[in-house]
Design an enzyme around this catalytic site. Structure first.
Site, mmCIF file in Angstrom:
data_model
loop_
_atom_site.group_PDB
_atom_site.id
_atom_site.type_symbol
_atom_site.label_atom_id
_atom_site.label_comp_id
_atom_site.label_asym_id
_atom_site.label_seq_id
_atom_site.Cartn_x
_atom_site.Cartn_y
_atom_site.Cartn_z
ATOM 1 N N LYS A 77 -10.008 12.474 9.095
ATOM 2 C CA LYS A 77 -9.409 12.006 10.327
ATOM 3 C C LYS A 77 -9.338 13.149 11.346
ATOM 4 O O LYS A 77 -9.320 14.313 10.964
ATOM 5 C CB LYS A 77 -7.987 11.498 10.059
ATOM 6 C CG LYS A 77 -7.898 10.210 9.271
ATOM 7 C CD LYS A 77 -6.448 9.820 9.069
ATOM 8 C CE LYS A 77 -6.336 8.520 8.297
ATOM 9 N NZ LYS A 77 -6.768 7.359 9.095
ATOM 10 N N ARG A 133 -7.918 -0.427 1.309
ATOM 11 C CA ARG A 133 -8.436 -1.655 0.701
ATOM 12 C C ARG A 133 -8.976 -1.411 -0.705
ATOM 13 O O ARG A 133 -9.028 -2.335 -1.511
ATOM 14 C CB ARG A 133 -9.501 -2.271 1.608
ATOM 15 C CG ARG A 133 -10.731 -1.412 1.828
ATOM 16 C CD ARG A 133 -11.481 -1.781 3.082
ATOM 17 N NE ARG A 133 -10.776 -1.347 4.284
ATOM 18 C CZ ARG A 133 -11.185 -1.614 5.519
ATOM 19 N NH1 ARG A 133 -12.296 -2.305 5.719
ATOM 20 N NH2 ARG A 133 -10.498 -1.186 6.562
ATOM 21 N N LYS A 156 0.847 -1.203 0.000
ATOM 22 C CA LYS A 156 0.000 0.000 0.000
ATOM 23 C C LYS A 156 0.878 1.248 0.000
ATOM 24 O O LYS A 156 1.753 1.400 0.846
ATOM 25 C CB LYS A 156 -0.903 -0.021 1.236
ATOM 26 C CG LYS A 156 -1.775 1.224 1.419
ATOM 27 C CD LYS A 156 -2.541 1.131 2.732
ATOM 28 C CE LYS A 156 -3.270 2.429 3.069
ATOM 29 N NZ LYS A 156 -3.910 2.379 4.399
#
Length: 495
Positions: free
Chosen positions: A278, A352, A266
């Site tokens: 965030k 993901r 990643k």
């Protein structure tokens, strides 16, 4: 930092500093015993004064040796001689390296290969000396002036007797390759996000390929990804002004017919969370969301330096995840390269999304195994802390191979279940799969998501969210899990 093997004996050794071990009850190992006799039991005399007991990771400087070619000695405690294991050996090495780090010495000699470590040969011990010292002495200096605090130690010699010189040279070669790979990994990870962009990461891959004749690179641009139907990966980069890159490094160490090992890392060079923003506290550490990608580059460099007789493909999907008017929104439905549709319930579960298209792309290489590594879930940090990386996979033999490699490398793994019951948590009313599964078992459901795109090959997933970097006063990349991956590749090469 330079490392070399030295075959001198106690009676003709000259050095600024000699590092020797001491066990509990002030017992000395073989090399230290010979040196003690050469110095008329002077070391015994100093130890008996009681300033060191030999407990693991204790250190003591002996600074005065008039008319002797050894200027000073660093004593390092290894604990009870019959209870030393791999981790305690490394802990003592780290204590010695830390003591040298704060000294003004320019060179030192380590007489530590005579410490018996169960199931560990001379090659392993020398490799660990290099790995641990290099890791401890690493300094980031790209955007910071460190001249006033620069570590002065530049050369470490490692003593080995003539009978073990061949295994010592092998350990030196492995240790240097792993140390340099970790340096590359840490340097890339520690760079700020305004310097280490997806384009910068791609440039570093190109520079790496230029150094090795049997290492090729290909960079897929967004137009190529669009043509391939990588809707999940491209959705993440829409909120960024930095174009996404899909980096492919192809190391050719075996015959073309040999199926490759594929490593997928990643490469989120900065992760603000997208629309699911965030919290501000600690967001600076999201430059480390590309540690998986950086580790793939470092591992390919180590493999190329060691000239391993393997074929290895490194895939690094790289982008940023930023809030923008064109960014993913919660509730959006994407179409992945596999054709599966994905409902985005949280835009901060973006890793993901870039990985799933890359894992689909990995199938084109007809891989023997695929191993992905990603700073994927905060849940892994909650579950396992910062000691082991999380391991999940669809093949027991592959997972066991990785666990065995982790034990030798002292780069710990802990396997979590990938049971069918967890898959149900990813059900969506509006798509084939949701990108999150709720609060429960976050690390497992993330791997369950990835498993939907790895059904055609043997696959393992390493969640390195708790192990890829340190936080707090010692903030910085660790270089993990490069030692584990390199040990796995060494095991495969030797199989």
């Amino acid at each position: 930092m330079d490392y070399s093997i030295e075959s001198s004996t106690a009676d003709n050794l000259q050095t600024e500093c000699l590092i020797i071990g001491v066990f509990e009850n002030r017992q000395l190992p073989k090399m230290a015993t010979a040196l003690n006799q050469q110095y008329n039991n002077l070391i015994d005399t100093l130890i008996e004064q009681g300033d060191i007991s030999g407990k693991n990771a204790e250190t003591l400087w002996l600074n005065y040796f008039p008319e002797h070619p050894i200027k000073r000695i660093l004593l390092v405690g290894f604990g009870q001689a019959d209870k030393i294991d791999r981790k305690s050996f490394r802990k003592a090495l780290a204590a010695a390296a830390k003591a040298l780090k704060s000294s003004k010495l320019k060179s030192a000699t380590a007489a530590l290969t005579d410490i018996d470590v169960p199931q560990s040969d001379n090659t392993w011990k020398i490799r660990q000396i290099i790995e641990v010292f290099n890791d401890t002495l690493y300094q980031y200096d790209v955007t910071k002036n460190i001249e006033d605090n620069k570590i002065t130690l530049q050369h470490l010699k490692i003593l080995a007797d003539n009978e073990t010189l061949s295994t010592a040279e092998k350990g030196l070669q492995q240790g240097l390759a792993i140390a340099r790979g970790m340096d590359l990994t840490k340097q890339l990870a520690d760079l700020p996000g305004n310097i280490c962009t997806p384009s910068y990461l791609a440039q570093q891959a190109e520079l790496l390929a230029e150094r090795f004749e049997n290492l090729d690179v290909e960079i897929l641009e967004e137009s190529h990804m669009e043509a391939l139907g990588m809707g999940a990966l491209l959705s993440v980069t829409r909120g960024s002004r930095q174009p996404a890159k899909l980096i492919t490094l192809n190391y050719r160490g075996a015959s073309p017919e040999t199926r490759p090992i594929v490593l997928v890392g990643k490469g989120l060079t900065f992760d603000a969370g997208g629309i699911s923003l965030k919290p501000g506290a600690g967001m600076d550490e999201m430059k480390y969301d590309m540690c998986g990608g950086a580790t793939v580059l470092g591992t390919l460099q180590a493999a190329a330096e060691l000239q391993l007789p393997l074929n290895i493909i490194g895939l690094v999907p790289s982008s940023e995840n930023m809030p923008d008017g064109d960014a993913n929104k919660p509730g959006d439905v994407l179409t992945s390269m596999s054709g599966k549709t994905i409902e985005v319930l949280n835009t901060d579960a973006e890793g993901r999304l870039i990985l799933c298209d890359t894992l689909t792309y990995a199938a084109k290489f007809n891989p023997e195994v695929v191993i992905d590594l990603a700073t994927l879930t905060g849940a892994c940090l909650v579950a396992l802390g910062r000691v082991p990386s999380g391991l999940l996979g669809n093949d027991d033999a592959l997972c066991e191979d990785l666990i065995q490699a982790s034990e030798v490398a002292c780069d710990s793994l802990w396997r979590l279940p990938l049971w069918e019951e967890y898959q149900e948590l990813l059900n969506s009313n509006f798509a084939d799969i949701a990108n999150i599964g709720g609060r429960d078992a976050g690390t497992i459901t993330a791997a369950c998501f990835l498993s939907r795109f790895t059904e055609d090959y043997r696959w393992a997933h390493l969640d390195i969210a708790g192990t890829a970097w340190r936080t707090g006063q010692e903030k910085g990349a660790t270089g993990r899990p490069l030692p584990l991956l390199t040990q796995y590749l060494l095991n495969r090469a030797n199989a």
